[in-house]
Write an enzyme that holds these catalytic residues in place. Structure first.
Site, PDB file in Angstrom:
ATOM      1  N   ARG A 364       0.820  -1.213   0.000  1.00 21.00           N
ATOM      2  CA  ARG A 364       0.000   0.000   0.000  1.00 21.00           C
ATOM      3  C   ARG A 364       0.856   1.266   0.000  1.00 21.00           C
ATOM      4  O   ARG A 364       0.419   2.315  -0.457  1.00 21.00           O
ATOM      5  CB  ARG A 364      -0.934   0.011   1.212  1.00 21.00           C
ATOM      6  N   ASN A 481      -4.227   1.129   9.794  1.00 17.79           N
ATOM      7  CA  ASN A 481      -3.520   1.367  11.052  1.00 17.79           C
ATOM      8  C   ASN A 481      -2.871   0.053  11.501  1.00 17.79           C
ATOM      9  O   ASN A 481      -3.494  -0.767  12.169  1.00 17.79           O
ATOM     10  CB  ASN A 481      -4.503   1.886  12.104  1.00 17.79           C
ATOM     11  N   ASP A 482      -1.609  -0.135  11.118  1.00 18.55           N
ATOM     12  CA  ASP A 482      -0.909  -1.380  11.429  1.00 18.55           C
ATOM     13  C   ASP A 482      -0.897  -1.691  12.916  1.00 18.55           C
ATOM     14  O   ASP A 482      -0.792  -2.856  13.310  1.00 18.55           O
ATOM     15  CB  ASP A 482       0.549  -1.308  10.944  1.00 18.55           C
ATOM     16  N   GLY A 483      -0.948  -0.635  13.741  1.00 16.84           N
ATOM     17  CA  GLY A 483      -0.863  -0.836  15.183  1.00 16.84           C
ATOM     18  C   GLY A 483      -2.067  -1.531  15.793  1.00 16.84           C
ATOM     19  O   GLY A 483      -2.007  -1.998  16.932  1.00 16.84           O
TER      20      GLY A 483
END
Length: 793
Positions: A364, A481-483
């Site tokens: 992405r 939001n990878d977190g």
């Protein structure tokens, strides 16, 4: 009026905005330049430290750097020594850090220039990468500004890596390096008998590094060294190496060294006399490139200066294909030059920064970054789209990231990666109207191939397969939001942001499906949009804003019911951007953004920050409160807030959301900011951090491209559509005139926005080449000519 724009105690921009001049080396963090030609790259900090690589910085590093932003003491250095006084210093502040008469660094587009004066010797060092070769050049000019004759020598120094060289295995890797000094070429030549990859049988540690490296000089070498121990001395340090106390370097070469490269040359200067010396570092791929040609070509002072001018001209011409002129100098500087340069040189070409070393492309990440090319050369965007399509599986999912050399990467259940393929394709089609790209055939990673249209379709269908029983997309391993890395591991948790993102895509892609005569899929998309909208409003509304997600245990995230992380930014702003949400609720949600999230330094990603780790949410809760995604301004998402406020025609807030994250504006409180004021940071500490307002993670962030895009597409309001350029400015009311040059389908549009009445939006009329047109869309001429456009608001 000062010629020093945005001046602070550490530096300023030049009047044209194309250089940032650092006048004080004691910045709070290293301020760097990421310089790349798309193949060979370097990072150089304002202290002179940094490193080099080809391809990517993880798999094919050329010189060594250990990540240490406090000491910043790894680099490619030039020592200058006075042979009469035995005093020595360096051409850059590091590593000697001598008391100086003058120190100045100019970070420019594709180059950095160090000006240094010690003991009445004035030096300038130009550092850059050749435009179309795997070679970096250092042009050193020494001038004697004293009233006596000076005898000097100059000594280079850096450590080799040569491929994949993890520091924890350094003692192993150094055993395979072989160095020689080639007297005919006046150069150190280095090979490595251990490659990064297995051989054709799959046996590891059974190949050579597939390049040869060199270090050379334009002036006849007096002595050289290829061993760190003989150069530094046992327990020696770079600021005062043993080699500065001996007449000649040790001339150590071969296979039994701790591999470095050092060349020494002599210089004698009469008063006011100057001399220029060229040092080069480069590589050549074995069997494909001839390093002898590189050495002979670029070691000439004349050729090196010519290459420097070529680099400067390339970046100026490339970036100025699009150009803005507004009453706001920060807007102009960043939009015209540094946002584009950061996105291209730093993110897409170099793929690394000082805060993060990358070995490849994020699926992405660089897809979004490639939008920067649309107003410059859309062919680069097309190339990136097709490259990313090739990292997809038949199922429709993709690699989260992949190595750019030899490929390979993690296949995950991330819920948004694959959707960026149709999203970026839509933007490309609006820019170019080139629907032939949809017929390009691209392979799948697990066999077979299909058209790009089919790749996009499978991405969307894969998303359709990841819905909860309530009709909301599943979170999976995480969304954008990878977190949020633990919310949906069991494939039960939901992402309301993915619902919005998917809705945006379906709204456009359903029309593309109609164009492709795929009416069945077009109808399916319309049906999903309808049901998605219903489910989103039914389950996503929390009373004053929209939820971010639910956990695998169906607990709400981003809700007034939560003690921490009550409200998230993305679901509010994408409720606007996507068009999925009820208009009345949207305005309430955006009021909540203004109330809770829009702070002094941009829009926070969430509020309040998490203070205790939560294993049911993810690593976002493990950051200290106010850091990065956990209650900080995450600049990438903060740019989208500008988009959203522009869409709801809130010009004051839109521009404030922009102004607070536009880097030059932080020059006023630079000691609080810490970061470079010429590139975007990945994050800015939020109000719960003791360092509120501090920038970090600069250069390697997707925010550069997005801050550029929201500036031109949503503040200036000039954006591409299939049949022309939409004009819909949402500008500050005190901007009386704006000029914007835009390349669009081979034609140049010189657009002037006139705001005599002090409005912020609302197009009264548009005059194109002297004739008024109806509506607010400039026609697509595609005639290769220049068109003059006047917009009155």
């Amino acid at each position: 009026m000062s010629n020093k724009l945005f001046e602070s105690k550490f530096g300023y921009f030049t009047p044209d905005g194309r250089e940032y001049v650092i006048t004080n080396p004691y910045t709070k963090r290293p301020w760097v330049n990421v310089i790349s030609n798309g193949d060979y790259s370097i990072i150089v900090s304002h202290t002179g430290s940094g490193y080099s690589w080809r391809g990517n910085a993880g798999q094919n590093r050329i010189t060594r750097l250990y990540q240490d932003l406090i000491r910043d003491n790894w680099g490619k250095y030039l020592y200058i020594r006075d042979l009469d006084t035995n005093k020595f210093w360096s051409a850059t502040w590091k590593p000697v850090m001598k008391e100086y008469q003058l120190y100045e660094v100019r970070h420019g587009l594709g180059y950095s220039i160090f000006s240094h004066k010690v003991s009445d010797i004035y030096s300038t060092l130009k550092v850059f990468v050749v435009k179309d070769a795997p070679v970096e050049i250092m042009i050193l000019t020494l001038k004697n500004e004293s009233d006596r004759r000076r005898r000097l020598d100059v000594t280079s120094y850096f450590e080799w890596v040569l491929g994949n060289f993890p520091d924890e295995h350094r003692e192993f890797h150094k055993l395979f390096v072989n160095s020689v000094f080639n007297h005919e070429l006046n150069s150190i030549i280095v090979e490595k008998y251990l490659g990064q990859f297995p051989d054709e049988k799959g046996i590891w540690n059974n190949t050579n590094w597939d390049h040869v490296a060199f270090h050379s000089c334009s002036k006849k070498i007096d002595s050289f060294d290829c061993d760190k121990e003989t150069f530094l001395g046992m327990y020696g340090e770079l600021h005062s190496p043993k080699s500065m106390f001996v007449d000649e370097l040790a001339r150590t070469t071969g296979r039994f060294t701790d591999p470095i490269a050092s060349l020494r040359v002599s210089v004698e200067l009469e008063p006011n006399e100057s001399e220029t010396i060229v040092f080069t570092i480069g590589v050549g791929k074995i069997g494909e490139e001839n390093i002898e040609e590189f050495i002979k070509k670029y070691n000439s002072v004349e050729n090196a200066n010519r290459e420097f001018e070529r680099v400067k001209e390339f970046w100026k011409e490339f970036l100025e294909k699009e150009y803005v002129d507004t009453p706001d100098p920060a807007f102009n500087i960043f939009t015209n030059y540094w946002s584009k340069y950061q996105a291209i040189s730093g993110r897409l070409w170099a793929k690394s920064g000082y805060y993060q070393v990358s070995s490849g492309y994020g699926y992405r990440d660089q897809l979004q970054d490639s939008l920067i090319f649309l107003g410059l050369n859309p062919e680069f965007t097309k190339k990136q789209i097709l490259l990313h399509a090739s990292q997809q599986f038949n199922k429709g999912d993709v690699l989260h990231w992949w190595f750019t050399i030899k490929g390979g990467g993690p296949r995950t259940n991330c819920s948004d990666d694959f959707l960026w393929l149709p999203f970026i394709t839509i933007q490309y089609l609006k820019e170019t109207n080139d629907f032939t790209i949809l017929d390009e055939e691209v392979p799948f990673l697990d066999g077979g191939k299909a058209t790009l249209y089919e790749h996009c379709k499978r991405a969307i269908e894969h998303s359709f397969s990841m819905f909860s029983p309530r009709g909301i997309p599943l979170m999976g391993d995480h969304d954008w939001n990878d977190g949020l890395s633990a919310l949906g591991h069991d494939l039960k948790g939901e992402s309301f942001w993915v619902a919005e993102f998917l809705y945006y895509i379906l709204n456009d892609f359903s029309k593309i499906s109609e164009f492709m005569k795929d009416e069945k899929f077009a109808q399916k998309q319309r049906e999903v949009m309808e049901s998605l909208k219903d489910s989103f409003e039914k389950f996503g509304w929390d009373g004053e804003w929209y939820l971010q997600a639910t956990t695998d245990n169906w607990e709400k995230v981003g809700s007034k019911e939560n003690e921490e992380g009550k409200i998230y930014l993305n679901p509010q702003i994408w409720a606007v951007i996507s068009g999925i949400a009820d208009k009345e609720r949207v305005m309430k949600a955006m009021d909540s953004v203004k109330k809770y999230l829009l702070k002094d330094y941009g829009a926070l990603l969430l509020y309040p920050a998490y203070t205790k780790p939560r294993s049911d949410i993810g690593y976002i809760t493990r950051y200290a409160p106010g850091l990065r995604e956990n209650g900080g301004t995450y600049t990438h998402a903060a740019t989208w807030a500008v988009w959203a406020f522009s869409l709801i025609k809130d010009p004051e807030t839109a521009f404030e959301a922009y102004r607070r994250i536009c880097p030059p504006n932080r020059s006023n409180d630079i000691e609080k900011y810490w970061a470079e004021p010429y590139v975007t940071p990945g994050n800015i500490d939020g109000p719960q951090s003791p360092y509120y307002g501090r920038g970090g993670w600069t250069w390697y962030t997707g925010s550069a491209q997005w801050l550029h895009r929201v500036a031109v597409n949503w503040i200036l309001g000039i954006r591409a559509d299939y049949d022309g350029l939409i004009v819909d400015p949402v500008i500050p009311k005190d901007w009386k005139m704006v000029r914007y040059k835009r390349l669009f389908r081979g034609s140049i549009y010189n657009i002037t926005i006139e705001n005599k009445s002090g409005n912020s939006y609302g197009v009264k009329r548009i005059i194109v080449d002297g004739k008024e047109i109806s509506g607010n869309k400039i026609p697509d001429f595609s005639d290769g000519k220049i068109h003059e456009v006047v917009v009155e608001i």
